[in-house]
Scaffold this motif. Sequence first.
Motif, short mmCIF file in Angstrom:
data_model
loop_
_atom_site.label_atom_id
_atom_site.label_comp_id
_atom_site.label_asym_id
_atom_site.label_seq_id
_atom_site.Cartn_x
_atom_site.Cartn_y
_atom_site.Cartn_z
N ASN A 81 0.84 -1.40 0.08
CA ASN A 81 0.11 0.10 0.10
C ASN A 81 0.95 1.11 0.05
O ASN A 81 0.49 2.44 -0.39
CB ASN A 81 -1.05 -0.01 1.24
CG ASN A 81 -2.06 -1.21 1.14
OD1 ASN A 81 -2.46 -1.63 -0.37
ND2 ASN A 81 -2.53 -1.74 2.19
N ASN A 82 2.12 1.31 0.50
CA ASN A 82 2.79 2.42 0.33
C ASN A 82 3.11 2.63 -1.21
O ASN A 82 2.93 3.72 -1.72
CB ASN A 82 4.44 2.14 0.77
CG ASN A 82 5.12 3.30 1.10
OD1 ASN A 82 6.15 3.60 0.30
ND2 ASN A 82 4.93 4.02 2.05
N ASP B 129 0.05 4.38 -2.18
CA ASP B 129 0.10 6.14 -2.38
C ASP B 129 0.58 6.57 -3.48
O ASP B 129 0.43 7.77 -3.79
CB ASP B 129 0.80 6.43 -0.79
CG ASP B 129 0.02 5.79 0.45
OD1 ASP B 129 -0.97 5.18 0.16
OD2 ASP B 129 0.49 5.95 1.22
N GLY C 187 6.96 0.75 3.06
CA GLY C 187 6.44 1.92 4.19
C GLY C 187 6.65 0.88 5.57
O GLY C 187 7.45 0.31 5.80
N HIS D 12 9.96 -5.31 6.52
CA HIS D 12 10.58 -5.96 7.92
C HIS D 12 11.70 -6.96 7.32
O HIS D 12 12.00 -7.06 5.94
CB HIS D 12 9.48 -6.83 8.32
CG HIS D 12 8.96 -8.06 7.40
ND1 HIS D 12 9.36 -9.12 7.14
CD2 HIS D 12 7.66 -7.52 6.73
CE1 HIS D 12 8.45 -9.64 5.92
NE2 HIS D 12 7.52 -8.61 5.78
N SER E 15 15.43 -8.28 5.90
CA SER E 15 16.59 -7.44 5.10
C SER E 15 16.00 -7.15 3.55
O SER E 15 15.09 -7.96 3.27
CB SER E 15 17.62 -8.67 4.67
OG SER E 15 17.98 -9.14 5.93
N ASP F 113 5.77 8.28 3.77
CA ASP F 113 5.50 7.53 4.87
C ASP F 113 6.87 7.26 5.69
O ASP F 113 6.90 7.83 6.88
CB ASP F 113 4.61 6.24 4.86
CG ASP F 113 4.03 6.05 6.32
OD1 ASP F 113 3.73 7.15 6.83
OD2 ASP F 113 3.44 4.81 6.30
N1 LIG Z 1 -3.65 0.84 5.67
C1 LIG Z 1 -3.98 2.06 5.20
O1 LIG Z 1 -5.20 2.63 5.74
C2 LIG Z 1 -3.05 3.02 4.90
C3 LIG Z 1 -1.84 2.62 4.58
N2 LIG Z 1 -1.16 3.73 4.04
C4 LIG Z 1 0.32 3.25 3.17
O2 LIG Z 1 0.31 1.80 3.38
C5 LIG Z 1 1.67 1.73 3.81
C6 LIG Z 1 1.49 0.30 4.38
O3 LIG Z 1 1.22 -0.72 3.55
P1 LIG Z 1 1.43 -2.35 3.68
O4 LIG Z 1 0.88 -2.58 4.84
O5 LIG Z 1 0.93 -2.65 2.51
O6 LIG Z 1 2.85 -2.33 3.41
P2 LIG Z 1 4.32 -1.72 2.42
O7 LIG Z 1 4.88 -1.00 3.19
O8 LIG Z 1 3.55 -1.25 1.24
O9 LIG Z 1 5.03 -2.96 2.48
C7 LIG Z 1 4.60 -4.25 2.05
C8 LIG Z 1 5.13 -4.99 0.85
O10 LIG Z 1 6.51 -4.83 1.06
C9 LIG Z 1 7.02 -6.20 1.13
N3 LIG Z 1 8.30 -6.32 1.91
C10 LIG Z 1 8.35 -6.43 3.27
N4 LIG Z 1 9.54 -6.24 3.69
C11 LIG Z 1 10.44 -6.47 2.60
C12 LIG Z 1 11.70 -6.51 2.18
N5 LIG Z 1 12.66 -6.49 3.46
N6 LIG Z 1 12.39 -6.51 1.09
C13 LIG Z 1 11.38 -6.45 -0.12
N7 LIG Z 1 10.12 -6.50 0.22
C14 LIG Z 1 9.50 -6.37 1.39
C15 LIG Z 1 5.97 -7.11 1.58
O11 LIG Z 1 6.24 -8.40 1.28
P3 LIG Z 1 5.74 -9.60 2.01
O12 LIG Z 1 6.36 -9.29 3.66
O13 LIG Z 1 4.35 -9.74 2.23
O14 LIG Z 1 6.66 -10.80 1.52
C16 LIG Z 1 4.77 -6.43 0.92
O15 LIG Z 1 4.59 -7.05 -0.51
C17 LIG Z 1 1.93 2.82 4.90
O16 LIG Z 1 3.34 2.73 5.10
C18 LIG Z 1 1.42 3.78 4.05
O17 LIG Z 1 2.17 4.27 3.21
C19 LIG Z 1 -1.74 5.17 3.83
O18 LIG Z 1 -2.05 5.12 2.46
C20 LIG Z 1 -2.52 5.61 4.72
C21 LIG Z 1 -3.94 4.46 4.63
#
Ligand SMILES: NC(=O)C1=CN([C@@H]2O[C@H](COP(=O)(O)OP(=O)(O)OC[C@H]3O[C@@H](n4cnc5c(N)ncnc54)[C@H](OP(=O)(O)O)[C@@H]3O)[C@@H](O)[C@H]2O)[C@@H](O)CC1
Length: 537
Positions: free
Chosen positions: A55-56, A59, A129, A133, A135, A158
């Motif tokens: 979701n980051n 945005d 965003g 989590h 690396s 964010d």
């Molecule tokens: N919810 C709301 O109401 C609102 C939320 N808002 C926005 O949403 C954001 C949060 O969104 P989010 O929860 O989708 O997480 P996000 O930061 O986009 O990353 C998830 C993705 O990254 C991946 N990933 C993880 N670690 C990784 C790594 N080490 N290296 C590589 N990839 C990695 C992960 O993969 P997975 O862990 O599933 O394997 C998944 O695919 C928040 O920061 C704000 O901007 C605003 O709009 C306000 C309203």
Amino acid sequence: MKPVLSTDEVVRLEDIIEKEGTSKAELMELAGEFVAQEVERLKPRHVLILTGFGNNGGDGWVAADVLSQKGISVDVVTPVEPDEIPAVLARHVARRTAARDVSLYVGPSRDELSALLEKADVVVDAILGTGFHGSLRSPFSIWIRTVNDASPVVVSVDVPSGLDARTGHVEDDCIRADRTVTMLAPKIGLYSGDGPEYVGELVCGELYEKMDEVIGDVEHAAEIVEPADIVDYLQHLPANVDKYSRGSVLVVAGSTQYPGAAIMAAKSAARAGAGYVCVAAPEPCANIIRLALPSIPVVGIPYDSRGSFGAAARSAVCDLAKKYSCVLCGPGMTVSAGGMDVALGLLELDVPLILDADALNCLAKASIGGIDQTPEMYRREAPLIMTPHYRELSRLVGGDEVSDLVSAIDAAQKIVWAAGSDNLVVVAKGPTTAVVGVEKVLLPMSGPASLATAGSGDVLAGILAGSMALWADQVDIWELLVSYAVAIHSYTGFAAAEEYGEKSVIATDLIDLIGPAMHLAGDEALRSLGLLDGEGA
Ligand SMILES: NC(=O)C1=CN([C@@H]2O[C@H](COP(=O)(O)OP(=O)(O)OC[C@H]3O[C@@H](n4cnc5c(N)ncnc54)[C@H](OP(=O)(O)O)[C@@H]3O)[C@@H](O)[C@H]2O)[C@@H](O)CC1
Ligand SMILES: [K+]
């Protein structure tokens, strides 16, 4: 004061807002619009937006849509086709934006990305965003390095991608942002650990118009103290004061090894507004202190063979201490058996007390297993302020690791919660200092790196003592008065860096700048209240 949240509480806040009728999809639209608005301020002609899987990225896709509709040329980089984005909300806005007037680049090579960076005036980092989590995985590890190597103007959405929003920890690499546009409320990781190095200027988009009604329903990891919050302590002295009504400070400090610490702390207490300051120091160093501070009386105290407080020091110090509005104990006193006795003796007295530096080390040594187990601590009722830096704090809680703001707050809370008193405040000193009480964690304004110099802590302890003596009768919330003192110390750092240069500031420079620092803080408080320069209330 402005709340700072943990990532768990941000999720709770989003859920509460959703229950109140604003969906997460709507929040994403508002977030993207806010990012676009912040980017537009930079007047770019060509914007490059990097998006991730979550979701980051969503945005970022919304921001791309809004900016392109304003006639700004937008390139969007995505790791996969919009249809393959796993996060539902992000996939939806990506599909919509892809159908509009933006140029799409799916999984570009490093060279292709470098070429895109070269033509962009502003880069928007919407890669990772609060969901980040572990690396960094490819391709983001490569993208982030390529962006930092090109050093364009970067606006992070964010959180700078690569920064753990829970702890502020950067394991591999992280986007170095010029500006971070954080959503709903700042996350604690932006202030902790590596955070301040990567965040750049921080802007918060509250997004939800009724935020005031819901923000109290979630727990605050901390609150940022703004200049207007400390305005009560920046007033002029009333015309009818005398030296006694301005409060008195006893500084219990020094040793033959470190007389300077006592000198700096005592002079700072006087500069911070106390009407009367006296030093109680081991007899062999008393004369050096007298010579350095002609306006301050110095009482020689029984000493040991090394010129530190000796076995008979406790009763001499405690007899004196009862007569003062506030006692500061610790600067330069070394860790000795006599010093341990003095610190424990002062804890048992009914007088406002600040324990700093070696008084804290004495206490840690006297309470094996952690200070939270020390009976003198939880029996005490008079105000107690402790000012440990991270190493001292770790010793106080029996060796727990304290390495950043988040772990420092945890350790400080262990101490204040064990005592359970409103009158106990731990000032966890670090690049971002936290003022931790039973109910509140406050983050006063941080100072510049120039403050990281020997003796700077003695000056802070003195400012704290002088402020406590001056304002003790008018305090409702001790954390706020302590935050005022920390902020004044920060302002001395800025003033000294300007006068002597960032790298050349030494602690004694700070002392004579306490007065000017109060003026700076006062002006800023009045300005923020709209009361300066004829701005009118
Ligand atoms: N919810 C709301 O109401 C609102 C939320 N808002 C926005 O949403 C954001 C949060 O969104 P989010 O929860 O989708 O997480 P996000 O930061 O986009 O990353 C998830 C993705 O990254 C991946 N990933 C993880 N670690 C990784 C790594 N080490 N290296 C590589 N990839 C990695 C992960 O993969 P997975 O862990 O599933 O394997 C998944 O695919 C928040 O920061 C704000 O901007 C605003 O709009 C306000 C309203
Ligand atoms: K980001």
